[in-house]
Structures are given as C-alpha cells and as structure tokens.
Design a protein around this motif. Structure first.
Motif, mmCIF file in Angstrom:
data_model
loop_
_atom_site.group_PDB
_atom_site.id
_atom_site.type_symbol
_atom_site.label_atom_id
_atom_site.label_comp_id
_atom_site.label_asym_id
_atom_site.label_seq_id
_atom_site.Cartn_x
_atom_site.Cartn_y
_atom_site.Cartn_z
ATOM 1 N N ALA A 227 0.846 -1.200 0.000
ATOM 2 C CA ALA A 227 0.000 0.000 0.000
ATOM 3 C C ALA A 227 0.873 1.239 0.000
ATOM 4 C CB ALA A 227 -0.909 0.010 1.227
ATOM 5 N N LYS A 228 0.348 2.295 -0.604
ATOM 6 C CA LYS A 228 1.057 3.568 -0.634
ATOM 7 C C LYS A 228 0.031 4.668 -0.359
ATOM 8 C CE LYS A 228 4.377 3.956 -3.624
ATOM 9 N NZ LYS A 228 5.144 4.156 -4.886
ATOM 10 N N LEU A 229 0.237 5.417 0.722
ATOM 11 C CA LEU A 229 -0.686 6.475 1.112
ATOM 12 C C LEU A 229 0.008 7.831 1.083
ATOM 13 C CD1 LEU A 229 -2.695 4.990 4.128
ATOM 14 C CD2 LEU A 229 -3.362 5.141 1.733
ATOM 15 N N THR A 230 -0.764 8.849 0.758
ATOM 16 C CA THR A 230 -0.233 10.209 0.654
ATOM 17 C C THR A 230 -1.045 11.144 1.537
ATOM 18 O OG1 THR A 230 0.500 9.827 -1.626
ATOM 19 C CG2 THR A 230 0.229 12.118 -0.929
ATOM 20 N N ALA A 231 -0.357 12.022 2.249
ATOM 21 C CA ALA A 231 -1.025 13.031 3.080
ATOM 22 C C ALA A 231 -0.478 14.403 2.740
ATOM 23 C CB ALA A 231 -0.815 12.737 4.564
ATOM 24 N N TRP A 232 -1.334 15.399 2.888
ATOM 25 C CA TRP A 232 -0.971 16.804 2.646
ATOM 26 C C TRP A 232 -1.252 17.556 3.931
ATOM 27 C CZ3 TRP A 232 0.179 19.234 -2.271
ATOM 28 C CH2 TRP A 232 0.164 20.625 -2.248
ATOM 29 N N ALA A 233 -0.224 18.174 4.496
ATOM 30 C CA ALA A 233 -0.378 18.806 5.811
ATOM 31 C C ALA A 233 0.056 20.265 5.764
ATOM 32 C CB ALA A 233 0.453 18.064 6.855
ATOM 33 N N ALA A 234 -0.712 21.122 6.428
ATOM 34 C CA ALA A 234 -0.332 22.518 6.614
ATOM 35 C C ALA A 234 0.502 22.627 7.882
ATOM 36 C CB ALA A 234 -1.580 23.388 6.731
ATOM 37 N N VAL A 235 1.635 23.336 7.791
ATOM 38 C CA VAL A 235 2.509 23.496 8.950
ATOM 39 C C VAL A 235 2.755 24.983 9.181
ATOM 40 C CG1 VAL A 235 3.617 21.245 8.682
ATOM 41 C CG2 VAL A 235 4.595 23.228 7.538
ATOM 42 N N PRO A 236 2.916 25.405 10.438
ATOM 43 C CA PRO A 236 3.000 26.845 10.735
ATOM 44 C C PRO A 236 4.358 27.469 10.493
ATOM 45 C CG PRO A 236 3.037 25.572 12.765
ATOM 46 C CD PRO A 236 2.790 24.596 11.659
ATOM 47 N N SER A 237 5.393 26.665 10.240
ATOM 48 C CA SER A 237 6.732 27.223 10.038
ATOM 49 C C SER A 237 7.628 26.145 9.443
ATOM 50 C CB SER A 237 7.334 27.705 11.364
ATOM 51 O OG SER A 237 7.537 26.598 12.228
ATOM 52 N N MET A 238 8.802 26.569 8.959
ATOM 53 C CA MET A 238 9.776 25.594 8.475
ATOM 54 C C MET A 238 10.288 24.740 9.629
ATOM 55 S SD MET A 238 11.258 24.341 5.784
ATOM 56 C CE MET A 238 11.382 25.507 4.423
ATOM 57 N N GLN A 239 10.428 25.346 10.807
ATOM 58 C CA GLN A 239 10.850 24.572 11.967
ATOM 59 C C GLN A 239 9.842 23.472 12.276
ATOM 60 O OE1 GLN A 239 13.753 24.678 13.756
ATOM 61 N NE2 GLN A 239 12.943 22.876 14.810
ATOM 62 N N ALA A 240 8.552 23.793 12.164
ATOM 63 C CA ALA A 240 7.517 22.773 12.388
ATOM 64 C C ALA A 240 7.613 21.672 11.344
ATOM 65 C CB ALA A 240 6.137 23.423 12.357
ATOM 66 N N ALA A 241 7.948 22.020 10.113
ATOM 67 C CA ALA A 241 8.107 21.009 9.066
ATOM 68 C C ALA A 241 9.248 20.059 9.408
ATOM 69 C CB ALA A 241 8.355 21.685 7.719
ATOM 70 N N VAL A 242 10.355 20.593 9.912
ATOM 71 C CA VAL A 242 11.483 19.751 10.311
ATOM 72 C C VAL A 242 11.093 18.847 11.477
ATOM 73 C CG1 VAL A 242 13.812 19.789 11.302
ATOM 74 C CG2 VAL A 242 13.223 21.333 9.420
ATOM 75 N N GLU A 243 10.331 19.389 12.425
ATOM 76 C CA GLU A 243 9.881 18.566 13.557
ATOM 77 C C GLU A 243 8.922 17.476 13.091
ATOM 78 O OE1 GLU A 243 8.262 21.372 16.311
ATOM 79 O OE2 GLU A 243 10.218 22.315 16.723
ATOM 80 N N LEU A 244 8.064 17.796 12.127
ATOM 81 C CA LEU A 244 7.164 16.783 11.576
ATOM 82 C C LEU A 244 7.964 15.685 10.872
ATOM 83 C CD1 LEU A 244 4.324 15.745 10.885
ATOM 84 C CD2 LEU A 244 4.370 17.243 8.868
ATOM 85 N N LEU A 245 9.027 16.073 10.163
ATOM 86 C CA LEU A 245 9.886 15.087 9.514
ATOM 87 C C LEU A 245 10.463 14.115 10.537
ATOM 88 C CD1 LEU A 245 11.604 13.943 7.159
ATOM 89 C CD2 LEU A 245 13.267 15.770 7.638
ATOM 90 N N GLY A 246 10.977 14.642 11.637
ATOM 91 C CA GLY A 246 11.529 13.774 12.667
ATOM 92 C C GLY A 246 10.495 12.818 13.237
ATOM 93 N N LEU A 247 9.294 13.325 13.467
ATOM 94 C CA LEU A 247 8.218 12.484 13.986
ATOM 95 C C LEU A 247 7.842 11.410 12.967
ATOM 96 C CD1 LEU A 247 6.149 12.011 16.281
ATOM 97 C CD2 LEU A 247 4.624 13.610 15.076
ATOM 98 N N ALA A 248 7.774 11.783 11.691
ATOM 99 C CA ALA A 248 7.427 10.821 10.647
ATOM 100 C C ALA A 248 8.492 9.741 10.512
ATOM 101 C CB ALA A 248 7.232 11.557 9.324
ATOM 102 N N GLN A 249 9.748 10.132 10.614
ATOM 103 C CA GLN A 249 10.824 9.133 10.538
ATOM 104 C C GLN A 249 10.745 8.164 11.713
ATOM 105 O OE1 GLN A 249 13.979 12.066 10.288
ATOM 106 N NE2 GLN A 249 14.403 11.534 8.155
ATOM 107 N N GLN A 250 10.378 8.695 12.867
ATOM 108 C CA GLN A 250 10.267 7.851 14.060
ATOM 109 C C GLN A 250 9.093 6.884 13.947
ATOM 110 O OE1 GLN A 250 8.669 9.606 17.785
ATOM 111 N NE2 GLN A 250 10.653 9.048 18.681
ATOM 112 N N ARG A 251 7.954 7.357 13.457
ATOM 113 C CA ARG A 251 6.745 6.537 13.413
ATOM 114 C C ARG A 251 6.686 5.619 12.184
ATOM 115 N NH1 ARG A 251 2.547 8.441 16.731
ATOM 116 N NH2 ARG A 251 3.526 9.337 18.596
#
Length: 472
Positions: A222-246
């Motif tokens: 399966a391949k799923l795609t999500a589109w997320a609004a983030v409040p800053s570039m720093q938040a995008a980097v934090e989301l990346l870390g969370l996604a890599q962890q999960r």
C-alpha cells in the motif's frame, strides 16, 4: 570537418547524422536547453543506435580532435548537455539506445540502455512485479543515462537514495572509444577502485554511459499520501523527525512547499485545486509505503497526524482516499516549476543544507534577499527529507524577468551561495554543475577536492574532448 562528417555517416547511417547543411533540418531541439537559457550550434547531431556505434563515433571524434557533448532527454537545468556556439562540437544523442536488456527477478536488477526514458523503466519494472523508485518531474522525457550522469535525485531519495544509490553497474565508452563493461549486478565487489561511482555524476566529462544495471525493489502492499499545513519551516522539520520515528523506512517521500510556490500553481493551474495553502506559510506532502496492508498504513498515518496536531507541528491535513487523489496531490507538487515558468523567467537554486539548519538558513537568507531586492518573490520548495531545497527567486511584481536575470542574477547567486556555504551546504544538490555553475565551483569547493577532480579529468580525457567547459 567534412571528412569527419562523412565518417560519422558511414558509421551510424546518413539519416542519423544531422547538420545545418540541410536547410530543412531544424536542430533546435538538441541545440537549446530546456529552460531556453542557452542556444548553441553543433557541427552535427549524431544518433548512434548501439554501444558499438557510440564507441566508433568517439574514436572518430578523438582522431579528428572534435569535442563531444553527450545528451539524453535534454531536460537538464544547468546547461550541461547542449553545444557551444562554435559549430565545432558533435552533439551525441543517446535516445536511440532505448532497450530494456534484461530483468533479473531473483537478483532484483534490471539492465537497460542509457537512452531509456525513466517513465518507461518504471513501467517495465512494474509490469514485472517490481518497483524502480527513481521519480522526478521530468520522468516522462528524461533518460536514465542523463539521470546517472547528473546523479539525479527526485522525490524518493529519502528512502531509496539518489540515482547513484540505485545503480549496481555501468557500461561506459571511454574518451578513447574503448568500452568498459561493468554491468555486473553484484552488490559486493571489492576488486579495486569503484569506477561506477566515478562516472556517475561526472556529467559526460569522463566518458559516455551507454547502459546500466539498476536495483529493483518489491512493490509495497500500500502507498498512502497526506498533505499537511505546517506553521513554520521549523515545524516542518519537527514533523519530519516524527514521521521518521513513526514510519521508519515506510516514509518514502517528504516534500515542503512554500505558500508563494503553491499560490503560483493555484494562479496558473486553478483546475488542480491546491488544498490548505492560503492560510499557512508552508505545506508538506508525505508518502507512506507500507509492505503489510493499506489498513496498517492508514493506521500509522492517522496516529502520526494525531500526534502532530497535539504537538502543534500540523494545523490541518488531508489524507488521500484513493490513488487518484494521491496522484492529484503529487501533480500539484510537480507543477510548481511549470507554474513558475508561466509566471516568468526566474533564478533557480538547487541547494542542500543539513536538515537541522534549514529553518535558520531560510530565515536568514529570506531576510537578506528582501533587504537586497525589496519585493523579490521567493519560490521555496523541495525535498526537505534529504535537505534539498529549490530556493528560487522570482522578480518583483511588474519587473521584466529577462531584465531581472540580466541585472540581478550574479548578485543573487552570490548572496544565496555564500549563505549556503555558511550553513555547511552545497550549491548543487541534484541538478549537477554543467556550465551554469562551473565558474562558481572554485569558490565553494575544497581546493584539494578540485585538484583531485582535475587530475582524474586529465588522466581519463587527456585531449579534453568530453563535454568541455562542464563541471571543471
């Protein structure tokens, strides 16, 4: 040079040697780069049909002292595959070398000619039940030889690596017209220098790649795609870390897109219906490839986004419900360069910075650019997962794009490249150097590294006939 032309015609067939002598022949498709930044004049466009013909052409050119410019799909962005204006260079088009030679399912490899269009390779792999993961906006026209020559990146580098990482072996015609057969599909071979990695990324300056053995992967369940609004570039980097962890290795794509970049897509391609962009500075596109099931993939995605909402790294999000919706979201991302072209000429930067430094780089460089050129418009998007941004500068509203490039490109490039250097980055992440950045490299590349590169160039191409003026 008429003797050389005659020799080339006898080698590959008269129909495959095109010159300006025929007034009915238009060579602009080969002589002009994709961005229309440069338009050269070739002595001839030569289209060999196999490796032996490529070798014969190179030998003939070497004997005549004629330089060679190799070209694949001519989709490059750094003016690395078109001739100069001298009318003395041979443009060697590899598009007739377009066979899939073999697919080895047990070894998870495919061996292909260099002129194969990337999308055709993806399709051939899929029809055999496998995945070839290299994916980029020009995949419908770029060739795998060009991808290898520039070490192209794309949207799945985060999981699978650049083109270099997807290559197990090469077939190369040297500057002397000899053929090196290094197409072994071995994953372990410690018998000396890694010649494969020497030619990958060399942009045709050391030899001509004519074929490659590439890695294949099992198709995900399966391949799923999500589109997320983030409040800053720093938040995008934090989301990346969370996604890599999960998601771990399941995270196969993580793209960031600035508000103005998405606004251009909405302006020029309103039928694409860009989601969530108007009320947030950045949006992120995530892809999760799961080898268990769609239910498992969706559960991981939902858990990831729920945590991200709680942490404030995501303010809104949509998850594609089917493949059509997922393709639509990716199509928006891939349409940013086209929308920017519709808006007018622009100054492109293909840079990489350590992911941890990207927020600070953007904050500092955004502000410096605005101080230098009030009203300039920043088209910032790219592969945040591997630290690669397409940090492009559009002229202020109402300013002529051609005049903007003429008057401001050098100043803007220096400002951006100096900032990249301060943050420990690279001025070319995935597009290569070509002729566009060749003069910049001595300012931003380690001098010892440059010395070694020049020594290799001299050793392998002593006549200096292989794509001169590119890289170094």
């Amino acid at each position: 040079m008429s003797t050389l032309i005659a020799h080339l015609r006898s080698t590959v067939g008269a129909a495959h040697v095109l010159t300006h002598d025929d007034p009915t022949t238009d060579l602009s498709a080969w002589e002009q780069d994709w961005r229309k930044r440069a338009h050269g004049r070739a002595m001839a466009v030569v289209r060999p049909g196999n490796t032996a013909e490529v070798a014969a052409v190179v030998k003939a050119c070497a004997a005549a002292g004629a330089s060679i410019v190799p070209q694949g799909g001519n989709t490059g962005l750094v003016v690395g595959g078109v001739p100069d204006n001298s009318g003395t260079q041979v443009l060697l088009s590899l598009t007739r070398l377009n066979r899939v030679r073999a697919i080895d399912g047990a070894n998870l490899t495919m061996t292909v000619d260099a002129g194969c269009v990337l999308q055709n390779l993806q399709t051939a792999a899929a029809q055999a039940g496998f995945l070839f993961p290299l994916s980029l906006a020009a995949e419908g026209s770029c060739t795998i030889g060009g991808n290898l020559a520039t070490n192209a990146g794309g949207t799945q580098v985060l999981r699978y690596g650049n083109t270099r990482d997807l290559c197990l072996g090469l077939e190369v015609v040297t500057a002397q017209g000899e053929v090196w057969d290094g197409l072994s599909g071995l994953r372990k071979d410690n018998t000396g220098y890694d010649l494969r990695d020497l030619f990958v990324g060399s942009e045709g300056t050391l030899g001509i790649i004519t074929a490659a053995t590439l890695k294949l992967y099992p198709q995900p369940a399966a391949k799923l795609t999500a589109w997320a609004a983030v409040p800053s570039m720093q938040a995008a980097v934090e989301l990346l870390g969370l996604a890599q962890q999960r998601l771990a290795a399941g995270l196969t794509g993580f793209e960031v897109m600035g508000q103005f970049a998405l606004g251009l897509v909405d302006k020029h391609f309103p039928q694409l219906r860009v989601p969530l962009w108007q009320d947030t500075p950045y949006c992120v596109l995530l892809e999760n490839s799961d080898f268990e099931s769609e239910a498992h993939a969706r559960g991981l995605f939902e858990s990831l986004l729920e945590t991200a909402f709680e942490q404030g790294t995501v303010t809104d999000a949509v998850v594609a419900e089917n493949l059509t919706q997922a393709k639509g979201l990716w199509h928006i991302r891939e349409s940013i360069p086209l929308a920017q072209a519709e808006e007018g000429l622009n100054i492109k930067h293909d840079i990489s910075v350590p992911v941890s430094s990207i927020p600070a780089f953007c904050e500092a460089t955004d502000a410096e650019l605005q101080r230098a050129i009030p009203g300039m418009r920043l088209v910032n998007f790219g592969h945040l997962g591997d630290g690669n941004l397409h940090y492009n500068v559009q002229a202020p509203e109402g300013v002529d794009g051609k005049a903007f490039l003429r008057d401001e490109e050098e100043r803007i490039n220096t400002l951006v490249f100096d900032a990249v250097a301060r943050f420990g980055g690279s001025i070319s992440a995935e597009h290569g150097v070509g002729s566009l950045k060749a003069t910049k490299l001595p300012h931003y590349k380690n001098p010892v590294a440059l010395s070694l590169m020049r020594a290799i160039k001299t050793a392998l191409d002593p006549q200096g006939l292989m794509n001169p003026g590119r890289v170094i």
